[in-house]
Design an enzyme around this catalytic site. Sequence first.
Site, PDB file in Angstrom:
ATOM      1  N   CYS A 336       0.826  -1.201   0.000  1.00  0.00           N
ATOM      2  CA  CYS A 336       0.000   0.000   0.000  1.00  0.00           C
ATOM      3  C   CYS A 336       0.871   1.267   0.000  1.00  0.00           C
ATOM      4  O   CYS A 336       1.556   1.538  -0.974  1.00  0.00           O
ATOM      5  CB  CYS A 336      -0.982  -0.024   1.166  1.00  0.00           C
ATOM      6  SG  CYS A 336      -2.336   1.161   0.993  1.00  0.00           S
ATOM      7  N   HIS A 446      -3.622  -5.143   1.285  1.00  0.00           N
ATOM      8  CA  HIS A 446      -3.451  -5.512   2.686  1.00  0.00           C
ATOM      9  C   HIS A 446      -3.959  -6.944   2.862  1.00  0.00           C
ATOM     10  O   HIS A 446      -4.836  -7.401   2.128  1.00  0.00           O
ATOM     11  CB  HIS A 446      -4.255  -4.587   3.597  1.00  0.00           C
ATOM     12  CG  HIS A 446      -3.753  -3.186   3.641  1.00  0.00           C
ATOM     13  ND1 HIS A 446      -2.576  -2.841   4.265  1.00  0.00           N
ATOM     14  CD2 HIS A 446      -4.275  -2.030   3.128  1.00  0.00           C
ATOM     15  CE1 HIS A 446      -2.397  -1.529   4.153  1.00  0.00           C
ATOM     16  NE2 HIS A 446      -3.402  -1.017   3.466  1.00  0.00           N
TER      17      HIS A 446
END
Length: 520
Positions: A336, A446
């Site tokens: 991310c 994630h």
Amino acid sequence: MVLGTSSHVGKSLLTAALCRIFAQDGYRVAPFKSQNMSLNSAVTPEGLEIGRAQALQAEAAGIPPSVHMNPILLKPSGDMTSQVIVRGKIWGKLTAADYHLRRVEELLPIVRESYETLAAQNEVIILEGAGSPAEINLKEHDIVNMRMAELADAACLLVGDIDRGGVFASLLGTVELLDLHEQDRIQGFLINKFRGDIRLLEPGVRLIEDRLGKPCLGVVPHLHQLMIDEEDSLGLPSPDTESSSSWHPVDTPSRPLRIAVLALPSFSNFTDFDALRAEPSVSLHLCRTPESLNGADVIIIPGSKQTADDLLWLRSVGLANAVASHAVSGLVVGICGGMQILGEKIVDPSGMEHTETIPGLGLLSINTTMQPQKVTRLTSGRLLVPSLFGQPISSSQVSGYEIHIGETRYLDGANPFAALETGPNQESILDGCTALDGHTFGTYLHGLFDDDSFRHTFLAAARAFYRLAPASQFDNWQHNREASLNRLANAVRSSLDMSKIFSWVGLTYQHLPKSEETLR
């Protein structure tokens, strides 16, 4: 309602345990926390953002997570401000003073509506408080502790943590700082995380029962190696406490793979690495200095709430150069915000996190532009690369969830990492990027390592890259996570007066504990 004498006394896990117990006993049960402050978040099936603790509690209850379980999520953006998430979407960015003194009352009707929605769908609601109900400086505008207990007409259980010391003083002080009608809501207390001979504790328990005029519902033991999400960073090991010196210098083929996760100042979604930490063939450390990276095989830059600021911090402490040097011959991964940091530059025209254009580390051929809208979705797909770290891969499936405000664009020569299916029509989108030399990759996913198949493929490829022997054992994270929830529930069952707790919600407790019962 589960209240605590302070943060990190075990409220979240005890709420999860009670959700599992009521569900195992055949009741429709759901968790509820009106306001959560955490950089650890999760995504509902509808693509809405909530606190990760409530997602875990929903998992314990055997139901999908809902935005109504955590209608307000505060994500700190620094010492003085937080991003306010309401019903899963960005509502604003406020200072602590503005939120507590002027805005919190505005959100109370939303909190009430979410609670009533859940209550109409379930037989039992287990509410969780935040911090301590005795924060007298914030109490006037509190909507997460005693005010919420009154709104729900909830019986309250007060939790004290003996592991951090001063448990009797914290229990007594918490109750005495409450108003009399609030004290009446506290039906009993428990002592959590106990180690040692309980006979030595009993005199103190009897004395504090007399002082409080309330019963001790039980003493819950400290549970070692419980593979369940931590609610906040207080549960993490301190960065660099296990420095590179504990990575044994003997370089045998059977040694653990050494993984360094950079402990960014705005480190978010740190549960991304719990599954890696649990692997027998891995030695994982949180690192904040260049020196602590010495001996690392894989460096992971994790998610960040303030990506540009964390990138500037990496440069200021020398970690940016250390990562770039490592990438020449070693392995680097960005998750991310970590992927955004590995790109060529980060542009923030709306001032979402920063006002400047920040050069990235230049290890991936991507640019990121910060956007006012946040992307939040569960997703899955397949790898687009034929190999990982130059090694053939046995599985190409990936899954996880996205929570980010950046839009990343590919530059000439970029190699996407994966193709993900998203939306009601399962449209395919590109995700992530891999470096031409195969040493570095990044992804927005994630929870990437929670998938047993991908994690085992990742570890096998990394070990082969360093000519290490194949791992002799792999962890089954998903199975062990379920077993941990059952272990937690069994420990709470056997430690607490469950008959009394069930009576608080008008039910009769008849269940006999089963050692490894699995929730269906």
